[in-house]
Design an enzyme around this catalytic site. Structure first.
Site, PDB file in Angstrom:
ATOM      1  CB  SER A   1      -0.862  -0.029   1.263  1.00 59.14           C
ATOM      2  OG  SER A   1      -1.448   1.223   1.494  1.00 59.14           O
TER       3      SER A   1
ATOM      4  CE  LYS B   1      -1.479  -4.306   3.326  1.00 59.09           C
ATOM      5  NZ  LYS B   1      -1.836  -5.605   2.755  1.00 59.09           N
TER       6      LYS B   1
ATOM      7  CE1 TYR C   1      -3.946  -2.582   5.577  1.00 63.92           C
ATOM      8  CE2 TYR C   1      -3.395  -0.296   5.063  1.00 63.92           C
ATOM      9  CZ  TYR C   1      -3.708  -1.584   4.648  1.00 63.92           C
ATOM     10  OH  TYR C   1      -3.764  -1.850   3.305  1.00 63.92           O
TER      11      TYR C   1
HETATM   12  P1  NAD Z   1     -11.129  -6.642   0.964  1.00 67.21           P
HETATM   13  O1  NAD Z   1     -11.387  -6.643   2.431  1.00 67.21           O
HETATM   14  O2  NAD Z   1     -12.264  -6.355   0.054  1.00 67.21           O
HETATM   15  O3  NAD Z   1     -10.466  -8.028   0.519  1.00 67.21           O
HETATM   16  C1  NAD Z   1      -9.658  -8.796   1.361  1.00 67.21           C
HETATM   17  C2  NAD Z   1     -10.202 -10.216   1.336  1.00 67.21           C
HETATM   18  O4  NAD Z   1      -9.387 -11.041   2.171  1.00 67.21           O
HETATM   19  C3  NAD Z   1     -11.633 -10.303   1.863  1.00 67.21           C
HETATM   20  O5  NAD Z   1     -12.412 -11.037   0.946  1.00 67.21           O
HETATM   21  C4  NAD Z   1     -11.495 -11.052   3.196  1.00 67.21           C
HETATM   22  O6  NAD Z   1     -12.618 -11.861   3.466  1.00 67.21           O
HETATM   23  C5  NAD Z   1     -10.231 -11.853   2.962  1.00 67.21           C
HETATM   24  N1  NAD Z   1      -9.461 -12.186   4.172  1.00 67.21           N
HETATM   25  C6  NAD Z   1      -9.045 -11.354   5.155  1.00 67.21           C
HETATM   26  N2  NAD Z   1      -8.308 -12.032   6.057  1.00 67.21           N
HETATM   27  C7  NAD Z   1      -8.253 -13.318   5.629  1.00 67.21           C
HETATM   28  C8  NAD Z   1      -7.636 -14.500   6.113  1.00 67.21           C
HETATM   29  N3  NAD Z   1      -6.921 -14.491   7.232  1.00 67.21           N
HETATM   30  N4  NAD Z   1      -7.777 -15.641   5.414  1.00 67.21           N
HETATM   31  C9  NAD Z   1      -8.501 -15.659   4.259  1.00 67.21           C
HETATM   32  N5  NAD Z   1      -9.105 -14.585   3.755  1.00 67.21           N
HETATM   33  C10 NAD Z   1      -8.980 -13.415   4.426  1.00 67.21           C
HETATM   34  O7  NAD Z   1      -9.932  -5.613   0.713  1.00 67.21           O
HETATM   35  P2  NAD Z   1      -9.349  -5.094  -0.647  1.00 67.21           P
HETATM   36  O8  NAD Z   1      -9.646  -3.637  -0.743  1.00 67.21           O
HETATM   37  O9  NAD Z   1      -9.723  -5.991  -1.756  1.00 67.21           O
HETATM   38  O10 NAD Z   1      -7.791  -5.213  -0.321  1.00 67.21           O
HETATM   39  C11 NAD Z   1      -7.026  -6.342  -0.729  1.00 67.21           C
HETATM   40  C12 NAD Z   1      -5.598  -6.141  -0.270  1.00 67.21           C
HETATM   41  O11 NAD Z   1      -5.087  -4.930  -0.808  1.00 67.21           O
HETATM   42  C13 NAD Z   1      -5.439  -6.031   1.248  1.00 67.21           C
HETATM   43  O12 NAD Z   1      -4.259  -6.702   1.621  1.00 67.21           O
HETATM   44  C14 NAD Z   1      -5.295  -4.544   1.475  1.00 67.21           C
HETATM   45  O13 NAD Z   1      -4.545  -4.263   2.633  1.00 67.21           O
HETATM   46  C15 NAD Z   1      -4.557  -4.108   0.227  1.00 67.21           C
HETATM   47  N6  NAD Z   1      -4.791  -2.702  -0.123  1.00 67.21           N
HETATM   48  C16 NAD Z   1      -6.055  -2.227  -0.279  1.00 67.21           C
HETATM   49  C17 NAD Z   1      -6.247  -0.881  -0.590  1.00 67.21           C
HETATM   50  C18 NAD Z   1      -7.631  -0.319  -0.752  1.00 67.21           C
HETATM   51  O14 NAD Z   1      -7.783   0.915  -0.675  1.00 67.21           O
HETATM   52  N7  NAD Z   1      -8.663  -1.104  -0.986  1.00 67.21           N
HETATM   53  C19 NAD Z   1      -5.158  -0.031  -0.759  1.00 67.21           C
HETATM   54  C20 NAD Z   1      -3.879  -0.559  -0.586  1.00 67.21           C
HETATM   55  C21 NAD Z   1      -3.703  -1.903  -0.276  1.00 67.21           C
HETATM   56  C1  WQD Z   2      -9.465   9.939   0.699  1.00 67.17           C
HETATM   57  C2  WQD Z   2      -9.707  11.401   1.012  1.00 67.17           C
HETATM   58  C3  WQD Z   2     -10.249  11.835   3.309  1.00 67.17           C
HETATM   59  C4  WQD Z   2     -14.134   9.910   3.444  1.00 67.17           C
HETATM   60  C5  WQD Z   2      -6.990   4.915   2.885  1.00 67.17           C
HETATM   61  C6  WQD Z   2      -5.965   4.218   3.755  1.00 67.17           C
HETATM   62  C7  WQD Z   2      -4.813   3.727   2.911  1.00 67.17           C
HETATM   63  C8  WQD Z   2      -5.308   2.880   1.733  1.00 67.17           C
HETATM   64  C9  WQD Z   2      -6.425   3.547   0.981  1.00 67.17           C
HETATM   65  C10 WQD Z   2      -5.164   0.566   2.228  1.00 67.17           C
HETATM   66  C11 WQD Z   2      -9.074  11.846   2.346  1.00 67.17           C
HETATM   67  C12 WQD Z   2     -11.404  12.217   2.410  1.00 67.17           C
HETATM   68  C13 WQD Z   2     -12.908  10.381   3.029  1.00 67.17           C
HETATM   69  C14 WQD Z   2     -15.174  10.829   3.699  1.00 67.17           C
HETATM   70  C15 WQD Z   2     -13.699  12.633   3.089  1.00 67.17           C
HETATM   71  N1  WQD Z   2      -5.835   1.625   2.149  1.00 67.17           N
HETATM   72  N2  WQD Z   2     -12.712  11.728   2.865  1.00 67.17           N
HETATM   73  N3  WQD Z   2     -14.921  12.162   3.500  1.00 67.17           N
HETATM   74  O1  WQD Z   2      -7.204   7.985   3.525  1.00 67.17           O
HETATM   75  O2  WQD Z   2      -6.191   8.234   1.223  1.00 67.17           O
HETATM   76  O3  WQD Z   2      -6.362   6.016   2.240  1.00 67.17           O
HETATM   77  O4  WQD Z   2      -7.451   3.992   1.890  1.00 67.17           O
HETATM   78  O5  WQD Z   2      -3.989   0.393   2.134  1.00 67.17           O
HETATM   79  O6  WQD Z   2      -3.980   3.017   3.756  1.00 67.17           O
HETATM   80  O7  WQD Z   2      -5.500   5.131   4.730  1.00 67.17           O
HETATM   81  O8  WQD Z   2      -8.413   7.121   1.460  1.00 67.17           O
HETATM   82  O9  WQD Z   2     -10.748   7.108   0.690  1.00 67.17           O
HETATM   83  O10 WQD Z   2     -10.291   7.132   3.181  1.00 67.17           O
HETATM   84  O11 WQD Z   2      -9.801   9.177   1.843  1.00 67.17           O
HETATM   85  O12 WQD Z   2     -13.532  13.853   2.969  1.00 67.17           O
HETATM   86  O13 WQD Z   2     -16.291  10.487   4.098  1.00 67.17           O
HETATM   87  O14 WQD Z   2     -11.125  11.606   1.172  1.00 67.17           O
HETATM   88  O15 WQD Z   2     -10.142  12.726   4.382  1.00 67.17           O
HETATM   89  O16 WQD Z   2      -8.620  13.143   2.188  1.00 67.17           O
HETATM   90  P1  WQD Z   2      -6.999   7.450   2.184  1.00 67.17           P
HETATM   91  P2  WQD Z   2      -9.883   7.556   1.815  1.00 67.17           P
END
Ligand code: NAD
Ligand code: WQD
Length: 335
Positions: A125, A153, A149
């Site tokens: 991330s 990572k 979190y």
């Molecule tokens: P998500 O929660 O939709 O998907 C994660 C999936 O993993 C879910 O289906 C959940 O049921 C499953 N899961 C969690 N723990 C588990 C375990 N111990 N065993 C088996 N299954 C398990 O999240 P996402 O947005 O699809 O994110 C996927 C990955 O990408 C995560 O590792 C997250 O940290 C990373 N990521 C997400 C974002 C984002 O903004 N969505 C940004 C950066 C990184």
């Molecule tokens: C985006 C912008 C908020 C909600 C997060 C995690 C990051 C990554 C992605 C996993 C910010 C603003 C949000 C609302 C708002 N996840 N906002 N009103 O914070 O960039 O990242 O998700 O790895 O680790 O921290 O994403 O979508 O939460 O926010 O004004 O109701 O929108 O303050 O500026 P963020 P976000």
């Protein structure tokens, strides 16, 4: 046909990537405990691609099931999405995050070693850039975590780097996602988080669907053109394609650990996203300005040139497609 194990394949990013992988001719085996997703997404992958993925409803910390999967399938590489991702929850319950994300990855690595499978794409991330860098973020910048979190990572990345140092047969691509949004064009797959969302686009969707009275906009006093915070939003299908590029252009050709930013390289403000979503939905989004959210950076966006140069991948879809596709999914499925 190449077979891949996809952990967390029923989730938001995992399900879209499984659809893209299947369309690209890969065979997909999913392990997901459905703790933050539903089995519906597995059916939707089949509806979209015509192919039903193999599915194991299990926790990745369950070594027996992992070993069984590796013995039942000839797995060529693993894409590892499974993990918990709520920043706020990680602050309240850090051990849950270390146990699931870090220990879960350790179990997976052990099972892979046992099966002789040493190609991994890991969901990292942009949060690893912490609060000490100035955007655009490049992969060589110092990393640091600002919450548990993010710390998971970083710990996993470090673990994978050490693993690659110790055994030169391993190939690990750590993909540092920026802000994934949007949905599959079909409207069948999208983002359907359990509980109250905290990310911007799901909150916008909830407001339009009447689940929230208004959208809180956190901070309008940032030093940005309109005063609201800037992020690098990336379409979920571009992100999905990034995984295929990583497999083909990195894991199939190189060993060792390498990090890649997956972002567009461009930032959009909160108000720009709101305006674009209003255009996509044809509806007005009621907003209320609130103080800055604790821990939020003013501006975050990627330098995406490493992925472009080395993976020959680049994001193609813009904010308008992200909002149109998100709205199609939200309005069709009433999630
Ligand atoms: P998500 O929660 O939709 O998907 C994660 C999936 O993993 C879910 O289906 C959940 O049921 C499953 N899961 C969690 N723990 C588990 C375990 N111990 N065993 C088996 N299954 C398990 O999240 P996402 O947005 O699809 O994110 C996927 C990955 O990408 C995560 O590792 C997250 O940290 C990373 N990521 C997400 C974002 C984002 O903004 N969505 C940004 C950066 C990184
Ligand atoms: C985006 C912008 C908020 C909600 C997060 C995690 C990051 C990554 C992605 C996993 C910010 C603003 C949000 C609302 C708002 N996840 N906002 N009103 O914070 O960039 O990242 O998700 O790895 O680790 O921290 O994403 O979508 O939460 O926010 O004004 O109701 O929108 O303050 O500026 P963020 P976000």
């Amino acid at each position: 046909m190449r077979k891949l194990l996809v952990t967390g394949g029923a989730g938001f990013i995992g399900s879209h990537t499984c659809a893209a992988l299947t369309d690209a001719g890969f065979s997909v085996v999913i392990i997901d405990d459905l703790s933050n997703s539903s089995a519906d997404s597995i059916c939707r992958i089949k509806e979209i691609t015509g192919v039903e993925p193999f599915f194991y409803k299990a926790d990745i910390r369950d070594r027996e099931t992992l070993d069984r999967i590796f013995s039942e399938h000839s797995i060529d590489a693993v894409i590892h999405f499974a993990g918990l991702k709520s920043v706020a929850e990680s602050v309240a319950e850090p051990m849950k995050y270390y146990r699931n994300n870090v220990f879960g990855t350790m179990q997976l690595i052990d099972a892979m070693e046992n099966a002789g499978c040493k190609k991994l794409v890991f969901s990292s991330s942009a949060t690893v850039y912490g609060d000490m860098n100035t955007p655009p973020y490049t992969e060589d910048m110092r990393v640091g975590a600002v919450n548990p979190y993010g710390q998971t990572k970083l710990m996993i990345e470090q673990m994978l780097m050490d693993l690659c140092e110790s055994d030169t047969e391993w190939s690990v691509a750590a993909l540092r996602y920026f802000n994934p949004v949007g949905a599959h064009k079909s409207g069948l797959l999208g983002e359907a988080p359990f509980g109250t969302p905290s990310n911007l686009v799901p909150c916008i969707a909830d407001t339009l669907m009447g689940k929230q009275e208004y959208l809180s906009v956190y901070g309008n006093d940032y030093e940005t053109a309109d005063g609201t915070a800037i992020r690098d939003y990336i379409h979920i299908m571009d992100l999905a394609e990034g995984h295929i590029a990583a497999l083909r252009e990195y894991n199939d050709k190189y060993t060792g650990f390498r990090a890649f930013n997956l972002g567009t390289g461009c930032g959009s403000s909160v108000l720009e996203v709101i305006r674009e979503y209003e255009r996509a939905s044809g509806m007005k989004i009621p907003i209320v300005f609130k103080p800055r959210r604790q821990g939020d950076a003013a501006v975050s966006y990627a330098d995406a040139s490493r992925a472009e140069n080395e993976l020959h991948w680049k994001a193609n879809l813009g904010l308008s497609e992200m909002c149109l596709d998100s709205w199609r999914y939200v309005s069709q499925s009433n999630v």
